[in-house]
Design an enzyme around this catalytic site. Structure first.
Site, PDB file in Angstrom:
ATOM      1  N   GLY A 185      -7.511   7.617  -3.180  1.00  0.00           N
ATOM      2  CA  GLY A 185      -7.469   6.982  -4.625  1.00  0.00           C
ATOM      3  C   GLY A 185      -6.325   7.314  -5.594  1.00  0.00           C
ATOM      4  O   GLY A 185      -6.434   6.986  -6.509  1.00  0.00           O
ATOM      5  N   ARG A 236      -7.424   7.846   9.678  1.00  0.00           N
ATOM      6  CA  ARG A 236      -6.821   9.010   9.217  1.00  0.00           C
ATOM      7  C   ARG A 236      -7.793  10.211   9.415  1.00  0.00           C
ATOM      8  O   ARG A 236      -8.973   9.739   9.535  1.00  0.00           O
ATOM      9  CB  ARG A 236      -6.716   9.119   7.864  1.00  0.00           C
ATOM     10  CG  ARG A 236      -7.925   8.769   6.730  1.00  0.00           C
ATOM     11  CD  ARG A 236      -7.519   8.641   5.411  1.00  0.00           C
ATOM     12  NE  ARG A 236      -8.624   8.213   4.680  1.00  0.00           N
ATOM     13  CZ  ARG A 236      -8.357   7.976   3.419  1.00  0.00           C
ATOM     14  NH1 ARG A 236      -7.060   7.708   2.655  1.00  0.00           N
ATOM     15  NH2 ARG A 236      -9.496   7.366   2.582  1.00  0.00           N
ATOM     16  N   ASP A 277      -4.936  47.118  -8.903  1.00  0.00           N
ATOM     17  CA  ASP A 277      -3.935  47.877  -9.848  1.00  0.00           C
ATOM     18  C   ASP A 277      -2.435  47.749  -9.261  1.00  0.00           C
ATOM     19  O   ASP A 277      -1.431  47.832 -10.127  1.00  0.00           O
ATOM     20  CB  ASP A 277      -4.296  49.558  -9.545  1.00  0.00           C
ATOM     21  CG  ASP A 277      -5.234  49.686 -10.889  1.00  0.00           C
ATOM     22  OD1 ASP A 277      -4.839  49.471 -12.007  1.00  0.00           O
ATOM     23  OD2 ASP A 277      -6.282  50.207 -10.536  1.00  0.00           O
ATOM     24  N   CYS A 283      -8.472  47.117  -0.041  1.00  0.00           N
ATOM     25  CA  CYS A 283      -9.746  47.090  -0.837  1.00  0.00           C
ATOM     26  C   CYS A 283      -9.734  46.407  -2.111  1.00  0.00           C
ATOM     27  O   CYS A 283     -10.680  46.148  -2.777  1.00  0.00           O
ATOM     28  CB  CYS A 283     -10.303  48.456  -0.955  1.00  0.00           C
ATOM     29  SG  CYS A 283      -9.187  49.425  -2.050  1.00  0.00           S
ATOM     30  N   ARG A 325       0.839  -1.088   0.097  1.00  0.00           N
ATOM     31  CA  ARG A 325      -0.175   0.011   0.129  1.00  0.00           C
ATOM     32  C   ARG A 325       0.768   1.278  -0.040  1.00  0.00           C
ATOM     33  O   ARG A 325       1.939   1.321   0.593  1.00  0.00           O
ATOM     34  CB  ARG A 325      -0.809   0.080   1.385  1.00  0.00           C
ATOM     35  CG  ARG A 325      -1.325  -1.549   1.520  1.00  0.00           C
ATOM     36  CD  ARG A 325      -1.906  -1.454   3.155  1.00  0.00           C
ATOM     37  NE  ARG A 325      -3.129  -0.486   3.015  1.00  0.00           N
ATOM     38  CZ  ARG A 325      -3.857  -0.351   4.195  1.00  0.00           C
ATOM     39  NH1 ARG A 325      -3.472  -0.626   5.379  1.00  0.00           N
ATOM     40  NH2 ARG A 325      -4.705   0.599   4.329  1.00  0.00           N
TER      41      ARG A 325
END
Ligand code: ADP
Ligand code: MG
Ligand code: MG
Length: 923
Positions: A106, A364, A800, A862, A97
């Site tokens: 997967g 997990r 900008d 902003c 594994r």
């Protein structure tokens, strides 16, 4: 002496532990941890990730030391399992594994039953007394080995539909069909035996090599294949999407097999310690009798529910483990408690029952939807399993997006009947056009279309298409299938196991009974209930306030937060929405959007085409009342919260350019102004610029045409004065855009202060206001100390600023940015994620320089980055007072700011700053 490269686990002991994920990978580290916790885990060993790196450095040669270390560990496994690898009488079988640091569902392939060959088969049959089982295991080994080791790891890339796995599956289908059965378990020992021989022949014919009939060769082939699969196409693609570094490497876990396919008292299953879709504190999972490995996940048979409490529509007729084998269930539930208690988080576990005996094969931290993440974090904190800060850190700011996500309008949904119902694997609503391949999903999405990917089941090859789709629908698979796991990780609307859906990939359509849905037809999914509809149902914005876990978590987060969050909005409706989401002010109200309104655009144009100041002033003043009304609306909606209004910014050509193609409009404008059409046309043409982004815009307009600034300031201030008189609190902050020198701002500031004084005198009332500037030209950042002498605040216009720092035209990056991202020339789109190393330096420097001449200078951001979590955290670190973002990002920004305060608390705020003090009071 070389470093240890093999770590043993089993028999209640382990060389490794959970904290060694980097070295042992997640799977190996947790197998070791479980073994040490005396949880039943089949013995095995982990080959380190360092060996994977060494393997690649060695150009695909396995390091020499490995052979000896593997041999030594193997002896230990054999002792614990009381079997021998390659033994004729009592053969030990192994699984090989993979396991990377981070779980990659997967992505890496596992080979089971390694060690079965013509020599060892008789022993296994004899020992188990079950020939059917032995051949079932053998056919699985042959299939997995051919697919993973002989094809994928060898770099063979057969055309779609020509892969070896599919060929073998077809051969098996044929046998089942001939016998008239649908389930694998209905095949007899002899049939499976013949099938194994057929498999081997197919492999020989297609790959040109024989399936290895030797346990050692199988083992090392498997180990190499795991290393090799780290650099497989699909693994690389997943890492790119998830931002996982390519140089981490994977570990290899070699582990004694336990058999869920040993008849009717054996089974295999997958479970979550809490419901990963909703977060409800119930043990949740699926299991299958007489099955092995990924049978549950692959959607071959409909898996049964783990317990009575979590049965759903599609499995309620099946027997739960709780009812069927209560003793094993109780043991499993005990392990569930032990694991949650130990890891203090929801676990995703795999188990196998071999003749009534339970083994754990994996644990997990489980992936979860945003909704579940929030609920679990709050529940666990409230039950004192974790503290509040941990709860806040547990939820990714992006995950909140899901709670803020649209859902299918329930009123409209009630009126139509679903065509089918599947399992609700990813919540929220998804509406899009059906497509049947990952490639189509990518292509259509690239054209800006909304698509729903419809598949029988998904595999790792589909990951990019799944990403492109707004939602995913699969005919097969359960709540733990690939599609469900991946979609849940992304918070995407997803329905799986929708058995009524019959897909005809060739005809590019699916049918449900009589209903036919062709490629491109609209469908709607309710991922929260699993219902599928034809057509395009309306979607509603989310209402997170009704979710008490969300409200609680946000309360905790706000108490930690040390910076403010504002919104970018110019309509009272948007502003109100943002306030609902927790906005504490407006960081950017763009005034140009107001100019486009159909009732006033004519006056805007009149102002623009005027060729002398008197005419222009006359036209401008016609806009005054409109603008004033706009500001009254916004100020009211914000009820005393600060509002930053930006003076006119875009090049004037934007307001009139279209008239050159529209004669009628042009003539109307000429008539309106009492000018000849030719003159108007000339004037518009004269406004053309080669590079409008760097042209006559921003404060350059207000300086060339001071009457525009005057009018706007008059509108802002009279709106404020009027409301003040009515006792509505107003805090206007007037902002000049695109300033690059102190003189520019000083010029605009003089006008602003003069007009503000006039208005206050007229209204006979005092209005507090501030004057500041956007920092969006690199020169402004470089000379921020000078500019700060005439500014009361800075607002970083990072769109900008990014454009001008990189020299990338925002409107043209589409031509090369994708290439840059694909080749990793740039790690991220800098217009999406603030470039901290470059643009960020300018921000950091401008804040420090600005405050050096103007202590306490208020600073905010902003640009679009104000709602992007990593950028928000950066803003916290460099000392901004607030971030501002679009209304729907406000909760995400609030949350990211709280995490930043936990990760790097600001000293000055302790005890007196917002949050901290509030937090202290509550404790
Ligand atoms: P993934 O990373 O895809 O979860 P795994 O390594 O966990 O891959 O293995 C795939 C499947 O094989 C899982 O269902 C797992 O439980 C099963 N499996 C792995 N090792 C063993 C073993 N030693 N005995 C029985 N089943 C196993
Ligand atoms: Mg797998
Ligand atoms: Mg697994």
């Amino acid at each position: 002496m070389a470093k240890k490269s093999v770590y043993f686990f089993g028999g209640g002991k382990a060389d490794g532990k959970a904290s060694m994920k980097n070295l042992l990978g997640g799977k190996g580290a947790n197998l070791a941890e479980m073994a040490s916790l005396k949880i039943p885990v089949p013995a095995g060993f982990t080959i380190t990730t360092e060996m994977c790196t060494a393997y690649y450095e060695n150009k695909g040669q396995l390091p020499k030391q490995l052979t000896a270390e593997v041999k030594k560990a193997m002896v230990k496994v054999e002792q614990v399992m009381k079997k021998k690898f390659g033994d004729l009488k009592n053969p030990l079988l192994l699984s090989v594994r993979s396991g990377a640091r981070m779980s990659m569902p997967g992505m890496m392939d596992t080979v089971l039953n390694i060690g079965l060959c013509s020599k060892t088969l008789p022993g296994l049959i004899e020992k188990s007394g079950d020939a059917r089982f032995a051949y079932d295991s053998y056919r699985r080994l042959i299939m997995m080995y051919a697919d993973v080791v002989m094809e994928k790891a060898a770099g063979l890339e057969p055309a779609d539909g020509e892969g070896i796995r599919l060929k073998l599956e077809h051969a098996m289908e044929k046998v089942k069909k001939a016998k008239g059965v649908t389930e694998d378990t209905a095949l007899s020992a002899d049939e499976l035996k013949d099938l194994c021989e057929e498999f081997k022949a197919i492999i020989k014919k297609n790959i040109g090599k024989a399936f290895p009939d030797d346990p050692e060769e199988q083992l090392w082939g498997g180990i190499k294949a795991v290393f090799q699969s780290w650099n497989g196409k699909r693994a690389i693609s997943y890492r790119r999407i998830e931002g996982i570094p390519h140089d981490w490497g994977t570990a290899v876990n070699v582990q004694a097999m336990v058999f869920g396919n040993l008849g009717e008292t054996s089974a295999t299953g997958v479970a979550f310690t809490r419901d990963p879709a909703t977060g409800i504190n119930k043990f949740y999972g699926e299991w299958l009798v007489n099955a092995q490995g990924e049978d549950v996940v692959a959607g071959i048979r409909t898996p049964s529910p783990l317990n009575e409490a979590t049965k759903n529509e599609s499995n309620k007729h099946l027997k739960s483990l709780e009812k069927e084998w209560p003793k094993v269930y109780k043991q499993l539930a005990g392990i569930r408690d032990k694991l949650e208690d130990h890891y203090r988080d929801m676990q995703d576990i795999e188990f196998t029952i071999e003749e009534g005996i339970l083994y754990m094969l994996q644990t997990r931290t489980g992936k979860r939807t945003g909704m579940a993440a929030v609920r679990m974090a709050v529940d666990m904190a409230e039950s004192k399993m974790i503290n509040k800060n941990t709860a806040i850190m547990r939820v990714k700011p992006e995950q909140l997006d899901e709670l803020l996500h649209p859902m299918i309008d329930p009123a409209a949904e009630k009126l139509v009947a679903p065509i089918a119902k599947g399992l609700p694997a990813g919540p929220g609503g998804g509406v899009g056009q059906a497509v049947f391949t990952s490639e189509a999903a990518n292509e259509w999405a690239a054209k800006g279309l909304k698509v729903i990917l419809v598949r029988n089941e998904t595999s790792p090859e589909d990951v990019e298409g799944m990403r492109s789709a707004v939602a995913i629908l699969t005919a097969m698979g359960g709540m733990t299938s690939h599609a469900a796991l991946v979609a849940r990780g992304w918070g995407k609307c997803c329905i799986v196991g929708c058995g009524a859906v019959r897909i005809d990939a060739k005809a590019k359509q699916f049918t449900v009974g009589e209903t036919v849905v062709k490629e491109g037809d609209w469908i709607s999914l309710n991922g929260t209930t699993g219902k599928v509809y034809t057509g395009k149902l309306p979607v509603l914005p989310a209402d997170p306030d009704k979710n008490k876990w969300y409200s609680t978590l946000m309360k905790w987060a706000d108490a930690m937060r040390q910076i403010n969050v504002r919104t970018n909005a110019e309509s009272p409706a948007d502003a109100a929405q943002a306030v609902k989401f927790g906005a504490e002010g407006i960081g950017l109200a763009r005034t140009e959007h107001m100019f486009f309104d159909s009732a006033r655009i004519i006056f805007v144009r009149e102002m623009i085409v005027a060729d002398n100041e008197a005419d222009r002033r006359k036209a401008v003043m016609k806009l005054l009342d409109f603008q004033k009304k706009d500001f009254v609306g916004i100020f009211k909606a914000m009820a005393g919260k600060p509002v930053t209004v930006r003076l006119l910014d875009p090049p004037l050509h934007e307001f009139v350019g279209s008239l050159l193609e529209d004669r009628k409009e042009l003539t109307a404008l000429a008539d309106h102004c009492g000018l000849p059409a030719a003159k108007v046309e000339d004037r518009i043409k004269s406004l053309h610029e080669f590079n409008p982004m760097l042209g006559h815009r921003g404060c350059r307009l207000g300086i060339a045409y001071p009457e525009i600034t005057e009018m706007q300031v008059r509108a802002i201030m009279s709106a404020a004065a009027e409301l003040s008189k009515k006792k509505v609190k107003v805090l206007p902050e007037i902002m000049a855009p695109l300033v690059g020198t102190k003189a520019e701002l000083a010029h605009q500031r003089a006008i602003i202060d003069r007009v503000a004084a006039e208005v206050q005198k007229e209204y006979k009332t005092k209005v507090k206001y501030m004057v500041g500037t956007m920092i969006e030209v690199p020169r402004a950042a470089l000379t921020a100390d000078e500019i700060a002498e005439v500014a009361e605040f800075f607002s970083f216009g990072t769109n900008d600023l990014t454009q001008m720092t990189f020299g990338y035209s925002r409107d043209d990056v589409g031509s090369f940015l994708p290439t840059y991202l694909a080749q990793n020339i740039l790690p991220k789109d800098p217009f999406e994620v603030l470039d901290q190393g470059g643009v960020g330096q300018l921000v950091d420097m401008a804040v420090r320089k600005g405050r050096s001449t103007h202590p306490g200078l208020k600073c905010g951001i902003c640009g679009e980055h104000g709602g992007e979590p990593s950028s928000v955290k950066f803003c916290h670190r460099v000392g901004l007072n607030y971030v501002s973002c679009s209304p729907f990002r406000v909760p995400i920004a609030r949350f990211a700011a709280a995490q930043a305060a936990i990760e790097t608390p600001r000293k000055e705020a302790k005890g007196k700053g917002k949050g901290k003090a509030k937090n202290a009071k509550k404790k």
